[in-house]
Design a protein around this motif. Structure first.
Motif, PDB file in Angstrom:
ATOM      1  N   LEU A  55       0.742  -6.456  11.423  1.00 17.57           N
ATOM      2  CA  LEU A  55      -0.634  -6.222  11.859  1.00 17.57           C
ATOM      3  C   LEU A  55      -0.817  -4.790  12.368  1.00 17.57           C
ATOM      4  O   LEU A  55      -1.852  -4.163  12.120  1.00 17.57           O
ATOM      5  N   ASP A  56       0.191  -4.267  13.046  1.00 20.82           N
ATOM      6  CA  ASP A  56       0.148  -2.867  13.480  1.00 20.82           C
ATOM      7  C   ASP A  56       0.159  -1.923  12.282  1.00 20.82           C
ATOM      8  O   ASP A  56      -0.528  -0.894  12.276  1.00 20.82           O
ATOM      9  N   PHE A  57       0.948  -2.272  11.261  1.00 19.53           N
ATOM     10  CA  PHE A  57       0.978  -1.462  10.050  1.00 19.53           C
ATOM     11  C   PHE A  57      -0.401  -1.438   9.394  1.00 19.53           C
ATOM     12  O   PHE A  57      -0.866  -0.393   8.939  1.00 19.53           O
ATOM     13  N   ASN A  75      -1.942   8.218  16.319  1.00 17.53           N
ATOM     14  CA  ASN A  75      -1.058   9.005  15.449  1.00 17.53           C
ATOM     15  C   ASN A  75       0.404   8.753  15.787  1.00 17.53           C
ATOM     16  O   ASN A  75       1.227   8.553  14.891  1.00 17.53           O
ATOM     17  N   ALA A  76       0.725   8.765  17.062  1.00 20.62           N
ATOM     18  CA  ALA A  76       2.111   8.547  17.491  1.00 20.62           C
ATOM     19  C   ALA A  76       2.586   7.146  17.124  1.00 20.62           C
ATOM     20  O   ALA A  76       3.720   6.968  16.660  1.00 20.62           O
ATOM     21  N   LYS A  77       1.728   6.151  17.314  1.00 23.15           N
ATOM     22  CA  LYS A  77       2.087   4.768  16.977  1.00 23.15           C
ATOM     23  C   LYS A  77       2.366   4.641  15.478  1.00 23.15           C
ATOM     24  O   LYS A  77       3.356   4.035  15.070  1.00 23.15           O
ATOM     25  N   CYS A  78       1.497   5.228  14.670  1.00 24.84           N
ATOM     26  CA  CYS A  78       1.677   5.163  13.224  1.00 24.84           C
ATOM     27  C   CYS A  78       2.942   5.893  12.776  1.00 24.84           C
ATOM     28  O   CYS A  78       3.661   5.414  11.893  1.00 24.84           O
ATOM     29  N   MET A  79       3.210   7.016  13.368  1.00 26.67           N
ATOM     30  CA  MET A  79       4.425   7.754  13.015  1.00 26.67           C
ATOM     31  C   MET A  79       5.677   6.958  13.401  1.00 26.67           C
ATOM     32  O   MET A  79       6.675   6.962  12.676  1.00 26.67           O
ATOM     33  N   THR A  80       5.620   6.265  14.516  1.00 17.74           N
ATOM     34  CA  THR A  80       6.747   5.437  14.938  1.00 17.74           C
ATOM     35  C   THR A  80       6.970   4.288  13.952  1.00 17.74           C
ATOM     36  O   THR A  80       8.109   3.985  13.580  1.00 17.74           O
ATOM     37  N   ILE A  81       5.892   3.673  13.517  1.00 17.17           N
ATOM     38  CA  ILE A  81       5.994   2.599  12.532  1.00 17.17           C
ATOM     39  C   ILE A  81       6.556   3.128  11.220  1.00 17.17           C
ATOM     40  O   ILE A  81       7.448   2.530  10.618  1.00 17.17           O
ATOM     41  N   MET A  82       6.047   4.276  10.776  1.00 13.47           N
ATOM     42  CA  MET A  82       6.550   4.867   9.533  1.00 13.47           C
ATOM     43  C   MET A  82       8.026   5.242   9.640  1.00 13.47           C
ATOM     44  O   MET A  82       8.784   5.073   8.696  1.00 13.47           O
ATOM     45  N   PHE A  96       7.862   2.445  -0.058  1.00 12.54           N
ATOM     46  CA  PHE A  96       6.678   1.754  -0.559  1.00 12.54           C
ATOM     47  C   PHE A  96       6.902   0.245  -0.626  1.00 12.54           C
ATOM     48  O   PHE A  96       5.996  -0.534  -0.349  1.00 12.54           O
ATOM     49  N   HIS A  97       8.106  -0.145  -1.010  1.00  8.08           N
ATOM     50  CA  HIS A  97       8.428  -1.570  -1.101  1.00  8.08           C
ATOM     51  C   HIS A  97       8.258  -2.259   0.256  1.00  8.08           C
ATOM     52  O   HIS A  97       7.610  -3.307   0.355  1.00  8.08           O
ATOM     53  N   ILE A  98       8.792  -1.657   1.302  1.00  7.47           N
ATOM     54  CA  ILE A  98       8.684  -2.232   2.646  1.00  7.47           C
ATOM     55  C   ILE A  98       7.229  -2.203   3.124  1.00  7.47           C
ATOM     56  O   ILE A  98       6.738  -3.169   3.711  1.00  7.47           O
ATOM     57  N   GLU A  99       6.537  -1.110   2.871  1.00 12.32           N
ATOM     58  CA  GLU A  99       5.120  -1.031   3.241  1.00 12.32           C
ATOM     59  C   GLU A  99       4.307  -2.120   2.536  1.00 12.32           C
ATOM     60  O   GLU A  99       3.432  -2.745   3.145  1.00 12.32           O
ATOM     61  N   ASN A 100       4.612  -2.344   1.279  1.00 15.34           N
ATOM     62  CA  ASN A 100       3.899  -3.362   0.508  1.00 15.34           C
ATOM     63  C   ASN A 100       4.146  -4.756   1.086  1.00 15.34           C
ATOM     64  O   ASN A 100       3.215  -5.568   1.171  1.00 15.34           O
ATOM     65  N   ILE A 101       5.357  -5.036   1.496  1.00 12.51           N
ATOM     66  CA  ILE A 101       5.661  -6.330   2.118  1.00 12.51           C
ATOM     67  C   ILE A 101       4.850  -6.491   3.403  1.00 12.51           C
ATOM     68  O   ILE A 101       4.219  -7.536   3.620  1.00 12.51           O
ATOM     69  N   ALA A 102       4.856  -5.473   4.251  1.00  9.95           N
ATOM     70  CA  ALA A 102       4.127  -5.540   5.520  1.00  9.95           C
ATOM     71  C   ALA A 102       2.636  -5.731   5.271  1.00  9.95           C
ATOM     72  O   ALA A 102       1.987  -6.553   5.933  1.00  9.95           O
ATOM     73  N   TYR A 103       2.090  -5.010   4.327  1.00 13.14           N
ATOM     74  CA  TYR A 103       0.662  -5.107   4.031  1.00 13.14           C
ATOM     75  C   TYR A 103       0.317  -6.481   3.454  1.00 13.14           C
ATOM     76  O   TYR A 103      -0.694  -7.083   3.821  1.00 13.14           O
ATOM     77  N   ILE A 105       1.919  -9.330   3.943  1.00  8.14           N
ATOM     78  CA  ILE A 105       2.004 -10.338   5.003  1.00  8.14           C
ATOM     79  C   ILE A 105       0.759 -10.312   5.874  1.00  8.14           C
ATOM     80  O   ILE A 105       0.196 -11.362   6.192  1.00  8.14           O
ATOM     81  N   CYS A 106       0.295  -9.142   6.260  1.00  8.06           N
ATOM     82  CA  CYS A 106      -0.890  -9.093   7.126  1.00  8.06           C
ATOM     83  C   CYS A 106      -2.116  -9.597   6.391  1.00  8.06           C
ATOM     84  O   CYS A 106      -2.953 -10.298   6.985  1.00  8.06           O
TER      85      CYS A 106
END
Length: 117
Positions: A55-57, A75-82, A96-103, A105-106
């Protein structure tokens, strides 16, 4: 500690119900994300931590695609997640694979949450 409270803005009972439904179909993806961001699957409520991460992603994605400039905290939160997603990856496809999984799921969380009674 009941970490379900971390998912603010939603009914706790419906979140738990939705999470249980998601875990039936997406358990492997939850486990892959947990491994990737170094959340031990032996920790209490690790699935809730992963859902919150997703959800944060999603919030970061909205921040990145918004025409309005985000504040420094976002910005800091997003950079930490990335950084958590990208750490140890050898190429952008793995990120991209991990980002796609997170997206995914949300998005499924939102759709399933709407249908939960």
């Amino acid at each position: 500690m009941d970490r379900i409270k971390l998912i603010s803005g939603y009914d706790e009972k419906r979140v738990r119900e939705t999470l249980n439904l998601l875990l039936r179909d997406r358990k492997n993806e939850f486990q892959e994300l947990a491994d990737n961001v170094k959340i031990p699957k032996t920790s209490e409520d690790w699935e809730i931590i992963i859902l919150k991460f997703c959800l944060d992603f999603e919030e970061c994605f909205k921040t990145w695609t918004d025409s309005k400039e985000p504040d420094a905290l976002k910005n800091a939160k997003c950079m930490t997640i990335m950084r958590a997603i990208a750490k140890g990856k050898n190429n952008i496809s793995d990120v991209f694979h991990i980002e796609n999984i997170a997206y995914t799921i949300c998005k499924e969380f939102h759709e399933t949450y709407k249908k939960a009674t």
